[in-house]
Design a protein around this motif. Sequence first.
Motif, PDB file in Angstrom:
ATOM      1  N   GLY A 222      -6.549  -0.684  -7.269  1.00  0.00           N
ATOM      2  CA  GLY A 222      -5.478  -0.339  -6.352  1.00  0.00           C
ATOM      3  C   GLY A 222      -4.920   1.046  -6.603  1.00  0.00           C
ATOM      4  N   LEU A 223      -3.999   1.431  -5.739  1.00  0.00           N
ATOM      5  CA  LEU A 223      -3.358   2.735  -5.817  1.00  0.00           C
ATOM      6  C   LEU A 223      -1.855   2.545  -5.941  1.00  0.00           C
ATOM      7  CD1 LEU A 223      -5.234   4.343  -2.795  1.00  0.00           C
ATOM      8  CD2 LEU A 223      -5.838   4.607  -5.204  1.00  0.00           C
ATOM      9  N   VAL A 224      -1.223   3.356  -6.780  1.00  0.00           N
ATOM     10  CA  VAL A 224       0.227   3.339  -6.908  1.00  0.00           C
ATOM     11  C   VAL A 224       0.732   4.770  -6.969  1.00  0.00           C
ATOM     12  CG1 VAL A 224       0.400   1.091  -8.027  1.00  0.00           C
ATOM     13  CG2 VAL A 224       0.082   3.138  -9.420  1.00  0.00           C
ATOM     14  N   SER A 225       1.952   4.970  -6.494  1.00  0.00           N
ATOM     15  CA  SER A 225       2.538   6.315  -6.447  1.00  0.00           C
ATOM     16  C   SER A 225       3.278   6.617  -7.742  1.00  0.00           C
ATOM     17  CB  SER A 225       3.481   6.440  -5.240  1.00  0.00           C
ATOM     18  OG  SER A 225       2.806   6.146  -4.041  1.00  0.00           O
ATOM     19  N   LEU A 226       2.593   6.440  -8.861  1.00  0.00           N
ATOM     20  CA  LEU A 226       3.146   6.738 -10.181  1.00  0.00           C
ATOM     21  C   LEU A 226       2.121   7.540 -10.971  1.00  0.00           C
ATOM     22  CD1 LEU A 226       4.612   3.215 -11.117  1.00  0.00           C
ATOM     23  CD2 LEU A 226       5.929   5.212 -10.383  1.00  0.00           C
ATOM     24  N   GLU A 227       2.606   8.401 -11.849  1.00  0.00           N
ATOM     25  CA  GLU A 227       1.708   9.183 -12.680  1.00  0.00           C
ATOM     26  C   GLU A 227       1.039   8.297 -13.732  1.00  0.00           C
ATOM     27  OE1 GLU A 227       0.835  12.316 -12.028  1.00  0.00           O
ATOM     28  OE2 GLU A 227       2.100  11.993 -10.264  1.00  0.00           O
ATOM     29  N   PRO A 228      -0.178   8.649 -14.172  1.00  0.00           N
ATOM     30  CA  PRO A 228      -0.910   7.790 -15.116  1.00  0.00           C
ATOM     31  C   PRO A 228      -0.135   7.426 -16.371  1.00  0.00           C
ATOM     32  CG  PRO A 228      -2.380   9.439 -14.208  1.00  0.00           C
ATOM     33  CD  PRO A 228      -1.001   9.772 -13.707  1.00  0.00           C
ATOM     34  N   LEU A 378       3.803  -2.715 -10.480  1.00  0.00           N
ATOM     35  CA  LEU A 378       3.695  -1.258 -10.386  1.00  0.00           C
ATOM     36  C   LEU A 378       4.110  -0.766  -9.002  1.00  0.00           C
ATOM     37  CD1 LEU A 378       0.280  -0.780 -12.214  1.00  0.00           C
ATOM     38  CD2 LEU A 378       2.503  -0.020 -13.044  1.00  0.00           C
ATOM     39  N   THR A 379       3.673  -1.470  -7.962  1.00  0.00           N
ATOM     40  CA  THR A 379       4.053  -1.095  -6.607  1.00  0.00           C
ATOM     41  C   THR A 379       5.562  -1.195  -6.407  1.00  0.00           C
ATOM     42  OG1 THR A 379       1.917  -1.907  -5.794  1.00  0.00           O
ATOM     43  CG2 THR A 379       3.665  -1.603  -4.169  1.00  0.00           C
ATOM     44  N   GLN A 380       6.169  -2.248  -6.979  1.00  0.00           N
ATOM     45  CA  GLN A 380       7.609  -2.434  -6.866  1.00  0.00           C
ATOM     46  C   GLN A 380       8.367  -1.296  -7.545  1.00  0.00           C
ATOM     47  OE1 GLN A 380       8.901  -4.906  -5.131  1.00  0.00           O
ATOM     48  NE2 GLN A 380      11.076  -4.675  -5.598  1.00  0.00           N
ATOM     49  N   ILE A 381       7.943  -0.940  -8.754  1.00  0.00           N
ATOM     50  CA  ILE A 381       8.602   0.147  -9.480  1.00  0.00           C
ATOM     51  C   ILE A 381       8.461   1.460  -8.720  1.00  0.00           C
ATOM     52  CG2 ILE A 381       8.583   1.504 -11.601  1.00  0.00           C
ATOM     53  CD1 ILE A 381       9.738  -1.249 -11.968  1.00  0.00           C
ATOM     54  N   ALA A 382       7.280   1.709  -8.146  1.00  0.00           N
ATOM     55  CA  ALA A 382       7.065   2.941  -7.392  1.00  0.00           C
ATOM     56  C   ALA A 382       7.987   3.010  -6.174  1.00  0.00           C
ATOM     57  CB  ALA A 382       5.598   3.032  -6.964  1.00  0.00           C
ATOM     58  N   GLN A 383       8.150   1.878  -5.490  1.00  0.00           N
ATOM     59  CA  GLN A 383       9.033   1.863  -4.324  1.00  0.00           C
ATOM     60  C   GLN A 383      10.490   2.014  -4.726  1.00  0.00           C
ATOM     61  OE1 GLN A 383       8.214  -1.601  -1.964  1.00  0.00           O
ATOM     62  NE2 GLN A 383       6.255  -0.817  -1.228  1.00  0.00           N
ATOM     63  N   GLU A 384      10.878   1.454  -5.862  1.00  0.00           N
ATOM     64  CA  GLU A 384      12.251   1.616  -6.324  1.00  0.00           C
ATOM     65  C   GLU A 384      12.540   3.072  -6.673  1.00  0.00           C
ATOM     66  OE1 GLU A 384      12.926  -1.031  -9.545  1.00  0.00           O
ATOM     67  OE2 GLU A 384      12.626  -2.858  -8.371  1.00  0.00           O
ATOM     68  N   ILE A 385      11.585   3.741  -7.319  1.00  0.00           N
ATOM     69  CA  ILE A 385      11.784   5.139  -7.698  1.00  0.00           C
ATOM     70  C   ILE A 385      11.870   6.028  -6.464  1.00  0.00           C
ATOM     71  CG2 ILE A 385      10.684   7.098  -8.859  1.00  0.00           C
ATOM     72  CD1 ILE A 385       9.607   5.179 -10.938  1.00  0.00           C
ATOM     73  N   SER A 386      11.066   5.709  -5.450  1.00  0.00           N
ATOM     74  CA  SER A 386      11.070   6.519  -4.232  1.00  0.00           C
ATOM     75  C   SER A 386      12.233   6.202  -3.308  1.00  0.00           C
ATOM     76  CB  SER A 386       9.751   6.322  -3.477  1.00  0.00           C
ATOM     77  OG  SER A 386       9.633   4.983  -3.013  1.00  0.00           O
ATOM     78  N   GLY A 387      13.011   5.158  -3.639  1.00  0.00           N
ATOM     79  CA  GLY A 387      14.153   4.799  -2.811  1.00  0.00           C
ATOM     80  C   GLY A 387      13.806   3.935  -1.617  1.00  0.00           C
ATOM     81  N   GLU A 388      12.598   3.356  -1.590  1.00  0.00           N
ATOM     82  CA  GLU A 388      12.195   2.526  -0.455  1.00  0.00           C
ATOM     83  C   GLU A 388      12.790   1.129  -0.525  1.00  0.00           C
ATOM     84  OE1 GLU A 388       7.978   2.583   0.383  1.00  0.00           O
ATOM     85  OE2 GLU A 388       7.755   4.419  -0.789  1.00  0.00           O
ATOM     86  N   VAL A 389      13.291   0.722  -1.688  1.00  0.00           N
ATOM     87  CA  VAL A 389      13.821  -0.633  -1.858  1.00  0.00           C
ATOM     88  C   VAL A 389      15.323  -0.609  -1.614  1.00  0.00           C
ATOM     89  CG1 VAL A 389      14.124  -2.554  -3.452  1.00  0.00           C
ATOM     90  CG2 VAL A 389      12.029  -1.194  -3.515  1.00  0.00           C
ATOM     91  N   PRO A 390      15.817  -1.374  -0.633  1.00  0.00           N
ATOM     92  CA  PRO A 390      17.272  -1.420  -0.400  1.00  0.00           C
ATOM     93  C   PRO A 390      17.974  -2.207  -1.497  1.00  0.00           C
ATOM     94  CG  PRO A 390      16.155  -2.975   1.041  1.00  0.00           C
ATOM     95  CD  PRO A 390      15.074  -2.218   0.324  1.00  0.00           C
ATOM     96  N   TYR A 391      19.205  -1.796  -1.791  1.00  0.00           N
ATOM     97  CA  TYR A 391      19.998  -2.493  -2.793  1.00  0.00           C
ATOM     98  C   TYR A 391      20.605  -3.743  -2.170  1.00  0.00           C
ATOM     99  CZ  TYR A 391      19.798   1.898  -5.426  1.00  0.00           C
ATOM    100  OH  TYR A 391      19.386   3.021  -6.098  1.00  0.00           O
ATOM    101  N   GLY A 392      20.766  -4.809  -2.967  1.00  0.00           N
ATOM    102  CA  GLY A 392      21.402  -6.025  -2.493  1.00  0.00           C
ATOM    103  C   GLY A 392      22.702  -6.265  -3.233  1.00  0.00           C
ATOM    104  N   GLY A 393      23.780  -6.494  -2.502  1.00  0.00           N
ATOM    105  CA  GLY A 393      25.064  -6.753  -3.130  1.00  0.00           C
ATOM    106  C   GLY A 393      25.594  -5.585  -3.928  1.00  0.00           C
ATOM    107  N   GLY A 394      25.160  -4.367  -3.599  1.00  0.00           N
ATOM    108  CA  GLY A 394      25.643  -3.195  -4.308  1.00  0.00           C
ATOM    109  C   GLY A 394      25.058  -3.021  -5.687  1.00  0.00           C
ATOM    110  N   HIS A 531      13.991  -8.739  -2.587  1.00  0.00           N
ATOM    111  CA  HIS A 531      12.663  -9.324  -2.461  1.00  0.00           C
ATOM    112  C   HIS A 531      11.635  -8.297  -2.923  1.00  0.00           C
ATOM    113  CE1 HIS A 531      11.804  -6.816   1.071  1.00  0.00           C
ATOM    114  NE2 HIS A 531      12.992  -7.159   1.531  1.00  0.00           N
ATOM    115  N   THR A 532      10.469  -8.777  -3.296  1.00  0.00           N
ATOM    116  CA  THR A 532       9.413  -7.885  -3.742  1.00  0.00           C
ATOM    117  C   THR A 532       8.743  -7.234  -2.539  1.00  0.00           C
ATOM    118  OG1 THR A 532       7.997  -9.839  -3.868  1.00  0.00           O
ATOM    119  CG2 THR A 532       8.974  -9.062  -5.909  1.00  0.00           C
ATOM    120  N   ALA A 533       7.836  -6.308  -2.821  1.00  0.00           N
ATOM    121  CA  ALA A 533       7.252  -5.486  -1.762  1.00  0.00           C
ATOM    122  C   ALA A 533       6.546  -6.325  -0.713  1.00  0.00           C
ATOM    123  CB  ALA A 533       6.281  -4.470  -2.374  1.00  0.00           C
TER     124      ALA A 533
END
Length: 852
Positions: A222-228, A378-394, A531-533
């Motif tokens: 697979g591919l992830v948007s994180l450095e090796p 890994l995909t979840q962490i990459a999305q969190e770093i890029s800001g794609e994951v919305p926050y829940g309950g602040g 929720h996860t990706a």
Amino acid sequence: MAMVVSGKEAGKGQQQAVPMETGKYVRYTPEQVDALERVYNECPKPSSLKRQQLIRECPILSNIEPKQIKVWFQNRRCREKQRNEASRLQTVNRKLTAMNKLLMEENDRLQKQVSQLVYENGYMRHQLHNPSVATTDTSCESVVTSGQHHHQQNPTPPHPQRDANPAGLLAIAEETVAEFLSKATGTAVDWVQMVGMKPGPDSIGIIAVSHNCSGVAARACGLVSLEPTKVAEILKDRPSWYRDCRSLDVLTVIPAGNGGNIELIYMQTYAPTTLAVARDFWTLRYSTALEDGSLVICERSLTPATGGPAGPPAPNFVRAEMLPSGYLIRPCEGGGSMIHIVDHVDLDPWSVPEVLRPLYESPKILAQKTTIAALRHLTQIAQEISGEVPYGGGRQPAVLRAFSQRLSRGFNDAVNGFSDDGWSLLGSDGVEDVTIAINSSPNKLLGSHANPSALYSTLGGGILCAKASMLLQNVPPAILVRFLREHRSEWADCGVDAYSAASLRANPYAVPGVRASTGFLGSQVILPLAHTAEHEEFLEVIRLEGHGFNQDDVILSRDMYMLQLCSGVEENAVGACAQLVFAPIDESFDDDLPLLPSGFRIIPLDPKTDSPAATRTLDLASMLEIGSGATARSVNETASSTYNLRSVLTIAFQFTYENHLRDNVAAIARQYVRSVVTSVQRVAMAIAPSRPGCQIGVKHPPGSPEAHTLAQWISRSYRAHTGVELFQVDSQANDSLLKLLWHHPDAIVCCSLKASPVFTFSNQAGLDMLETTLIALQDLTLEKILDDNGRKVLCSEFPKIMQQGFSYLPAGISLSSMGRPVSYEQAATWKVLNEEDSPHCLAFMFVNWSFV
């Protein structure tokens, strides 16, 4: 109107041209552009009043007309949109390019595998047509016979005995790298693409499982948007993403070449159910860099065969073996990483009861729990770093992820009940269906960061866990967990929920154990948090609206809250575990609040199609016997031969207690778990005939052996009492009887022979007439559906029914569960007898019914 360019894009010191009505251009100064950019960052689309206020408050903009300010913001938004779209397309293009490269490599590997298989096939044909040729001839590159293919696909050459010194460990590490790469990018294992995991730009990756190899193996690309380096750091932190990892201790670190190192690791994992012993691993992990810049993290068990030091003893664990596994991490052009993951283990399946061996022999389960879990994390962490994951309950994503991990870990601790955590078994009440364990360590519940004085009285106390496991037949785990989540009132007791909620408050109400509730819980409200990706797992808060009937029910009058983790509700996820775990929380919902998780876990048992055990259902008692003493009884399959779904359900509920009330709480917890088991069995019976892809409530006859038996009793009793057949058929096979009973045009219902009869079974016409489901049927009583005249007639005819076994009731009016009147021309009533000719229940057949 001409499009203008912002000052930042034109460069500092340059002015920006703005068209005026006279046809001349006025240029923005760099200071003016900076002022506008600051406002744009705060409000990209200011109102007319906001723009006028901006001109008044910024003297440097006083020579600019409001209309031109409006044009500047329009152009700025347009350029922002174009840049974002261009950036998105570049990202998609890079991902497609990398995915194309990955697919081409996979295609090359498959071509090599096909060539090898063609060669082996030709060699075997040659051997069959020329039996005189010596089979010991090893001049060919690959010598294959029908009994050697298994070993060729998993090369296990004898290793020379090595010392436990750095040189010996480095030799083991280098061999591990070579064997791992032959699995990750070569043909050392026959990989078969996993069903439902097709590669594509939006997929998690290319997932494959092993076929005919020693142990079980899974592979992912697979591919992830994180450095090796970031990917390597995350993957090595296995407890952060591998939910079954109880502990991982790095006991020794030895530096190696290329900036890498060798680590000796001891890891303990949780058992998935109460019916098996947990596994542990003693491994060597080697991290290094290849000549092309790729990173490799590979790992294997240290055994007497491989050499190396012996691992620490663990009497309560079964030592499993990790065959060469690991991660190949390659940098992608333009950023990100391309990852190959291989997990290959031998979990010693022969040490568990036969019925549970599929849990340890299924590469699909391994892929879901370990391989795919790593890629998803890994995909979840990459999305969190890029800001794609919305926050829940602040809350930050990392905080919500920590809640999920704590819920999962707490439930695993409860299911396993390790003695080194302070758990000990409590004596049973003579029936071994429910196990009770206690833990008197407050830190087990609260952790070292909390003060136990708020929750424990001076009398002392602890945690009590009641747990049980059961086998389910033809019940899709995803559908069952989804029902348990959405219909909590079908199995939960509001008094128990209130006790659990009160135990986490500073002043829990004083009761001798759990009270019988005199209130009720209103509707449950699900408040999503995260929720996860791929939405395969979600965290939520459940608000249970409470209503008390009197002033004493202070607790039940308050809303209660549960933090809940749900996963595995996707029916097409092959081998995925379905789980519903929850813990009571208070209204504050602090980040470090104590959690006491309870819940359900359903794991599919993936039967081997070539095994006789895959075509039969065993009795629970005989299933848990190991050895030749176990006996099996065959039952008729209600589904096709290709659909034989079995799963193991594990239930665990945790409660706090005070020492002087321990026995009370234990007795009620044991009874509560038994009632939950009964409710789950009732739900499972209702949804058992559903196929994956069907929704709950699809109207099919229940397919359990008890339903077949009841259909036989109903038909035989009707014939014995009336002298005629209930069903006009030639064949009297059990399957045919149940099908005919289910589809009979008249409403046929059965009720218990009790002081207050309740319904226990109904065919499809009966469910339609009563406007209910098989699940809710047992909540109806006979007196609720009969009008006054019907009840009087039944009371007068009841002695005749019990003496002669049969009676006709005249036409009358019935009531559905929704209160709608239903007319019927006649109702036949007969006594249903079991195999010993003892009364089992009463059957009613409402002829030619219709809604009034």
